[in-house]
Design an enzyme around this catalytic site. Structure first.
Site, PDB file in Angstrom:
ATOM      1  N   LYS A  38       9.591   7.123  -0.984  1.00  0.00           N
ATOM      2  CA  LYS A  38       9.969   5.707  -1.041  1.00  0.00           C
ATOM      3  C   LYS A  38      11.427   5.513  -0.613  1.00  0.00           C
ATOM      4  CE  LYS A  38       6.353   3.356  -2.597  1.00  0.00           C
ATOM      5  NZ  LYS A  38       5.786   2.207  -1.848  1.00  0.00           N
ATOM      6  N   GLY A  59      -8.556   2.995 -31.926  1.00  0.00           N
ATOM      7  CA  GLY A  59      -7.990   3.243 -33.243  1.00  0.00           C
ATOM      8  C   GLY A  59      -7.496   4.649 -33.458  1.00  0.00           C
ATOM      9  N   TYR A 108       6.926  11.475  -4.547  1.00  0.00           N
ATOM     10  CA  TYR A 108       6.660  10.039  -4.400  1.00  0.00           C
ATOM     11  C   TYR A 108       7.959   9.255  -4.268  1.00  0.00           C
ATOM     12  CZ  TYR A 108       5.589   5.281  -5.948  1.00  0.00           C
ATOM     13  OH  TYR A 108       5.522   3.912  -6.063  1.00  0.00           O
ATOM     14  N   ALA A 148       0.836  -1.207   0.000  1.00  0.00           N
ATOM     15  CA  ALA A 148       0.000   0.000   0.000  1.00  0.00           C
ATOM     16  C   ALA A 148       0.867   1.252   0.000  1.00  0.00           C
ATOM     17  CB  ALA A 148      -0.913   0.000   1.226  1.00  0.00           C
ATOM     18  N   SER A 192      10.000   1.408  -5.452  1.00  0.00           N
ATOM     19  CA  SER A 192       9.836   1.845  -6.842  1.00  0.00           C
ATOM     20  C   SER A 192      11.198   2.076  -7.474  1.00  0.00           C
ATOM     21  CB  SER A 192       9.025   3.150  -6.890  1.00  0.00           C
ATOM     22  OG  SER A 192       9.053   3.717  -8.185  1.00  0.00           O
TER      23      SER A 192
END
Length: 258
Positions: free
Chosen positions: A88, A133, A84, A8, A58
Site C-alpha cells: 500500500k 456467549g 500488505y 479493490a 490503510s
C-alpha cells in the site's frame, strides 16, 4: 468518467502464512495486485481524462501500533511492517509520481479497522464469540485505545473526497468520533447484539505470557495494544464530520450479522 474510487486490493489472505510461502514470494503477490494492478488502472484512468483518483489505502502504512497519547498523523513517515502495508505504501508513492506526470489528482485515504454489515475476519469472529456467549479473558484490557471506522463513515468521507478541492494529492486519516479500549469495544458490541458480554478480568501481562508460549504475540498485541488515529487535519481540511457514532455503527454491523 470524472472520478474513480479504487477500493479493490489483495488483503490479508490467511492461507499465506499456513502455506509457508517465502517472504519474497508473498511480497511479490501483494505487489502484483496492490502496486502493479493499481498503477495499470490509474494509468488508464489518466489516459481517459479522469480528473481524480481516490485510493483506499490503510493506516498500516503508518505502522502497527501507537504509543499512549501519540496517535498516527497524516504527516508521519511511513513505517509499514508487513507485505500488505508495504504494498500500500509503495502504491501511494507510485500514484503520486503518476499524478505529477499526468496532472490527474490523487487522494489517499488510510482507514483503520472498518466495521459494518458484512464485516469479516477478526471483527466477525469477535461478534460470533459474543453472540454465542463464550467467556473472553479480555475484561482487564482497559488501558489501550483503538481507533475504528464505521462503514457508513468511510463511505461518507469517500464521497467528500471525490469532489472537495482541498483533497487533491492529500493523505486523509479518518476515524469514528471516539476511540475504545478492547474491553469497552466488546461490551458495546455485545450491547448492539443484545447479549451480555462474558469478560474475565485476566491481567494483560498474563495474556501476553500465554500468547508468547502459544506463538501468538502479534495477535495478542492487536488485542491489548493501541492504534490511534488523529484525523484532526482531515476534518479541518474538508469540514467533514462522521455522520454516525460508534454505537450506531455497531448496531448496523450487528443487524448485518443477524
Amino acid at each position: 468518467c470524472d472520478a474513480l474510487v479504487h477500493t479493490a486490493a489483495r488483503v490479508h489472505v490467511m492461507g499465506d502464512a499456513r502455506a509457508g510461502r517465502p517472504a519474497a514470494g508473498l511480497l511479490a503477490a501483494y505487489r502484483a495486485a496492490n502496486v502493479d494492478g493499481t498503477l495499470r488502472l490509474a494509468g488508464q484512468a489518466a489516459a481517459a481524462g479522469v480528473r481524480r483518483f481516490v485510493f483506499l489505502s490503510s493506516i498500516k502504512v503508518n505502522g502497527e501500533s501507537t504509543a499512549p497519547g501519540r496517535p498516527f498523523t497524516a504527516g508521519d513517515a511511513p513505517a509499514p511492517q508487513d507485505a500488505y502495508a508495504l504494498s500500500k505504501a509503495e502504491a501511494e508513492a507510485a500514484l503520486l509520481q503518476l499524478a505529477q506526470r499526468t496532472g490527474m489528482e490523487v487522494v489517499f485515504i488510510r482507514p483503520p479497522l472498518v466495521y459494518g454489515p458484512g464485516v469479516k475476519a477478526n471483527f466477525l469472529a469477535m461478534m460470533r464469540w459474543l453472540q454465542r456467549g463464550l467467556p473472553l479473558p479480555l475484561g482487564a484490557v482497559t488501558g489501550n485505545r483503538r481507533s475504528l471506522l464505521a462503514l457508513d463513515n468511510l463511505i461518507d468521507l469517500i464521497a467528500c473526497a471525490i469532489d472537495h478541492p482541498a483533497a487533491a494529492n492529500r493523505v486523509l486519516l479518518v476515524r469514528d468520533g471516539e476511540d475504545l479500549s478492547t474491553a469497552e469495544l466488546l461490551r458495546r458490541t455485545a450491547a448492539a447484539l443484545q447479549v451480555s458480554a462474558r469478560l474475565l478480568p485476566v491481567p494483560p501481562r498474563a495474556l501476553a505470557a500465554v500468547a508468547a508460549v502459544l506463538g501468538r504475540r502479534a495477535a495478542m498485541a492487536r488485542l491489548c495494544g493501541s492504534l490511534q488515529v488523529d484525523d484532526t487535519a482531515s476534518r479541518a481540511l474538508l469540514g467533514w464530520r462522521p455522520p454516525i457514532g460508534v454505537d450506531e455503527g455497531l448496531r448496523r454491523a450487528a443487524a448485518g450479522l443477524r
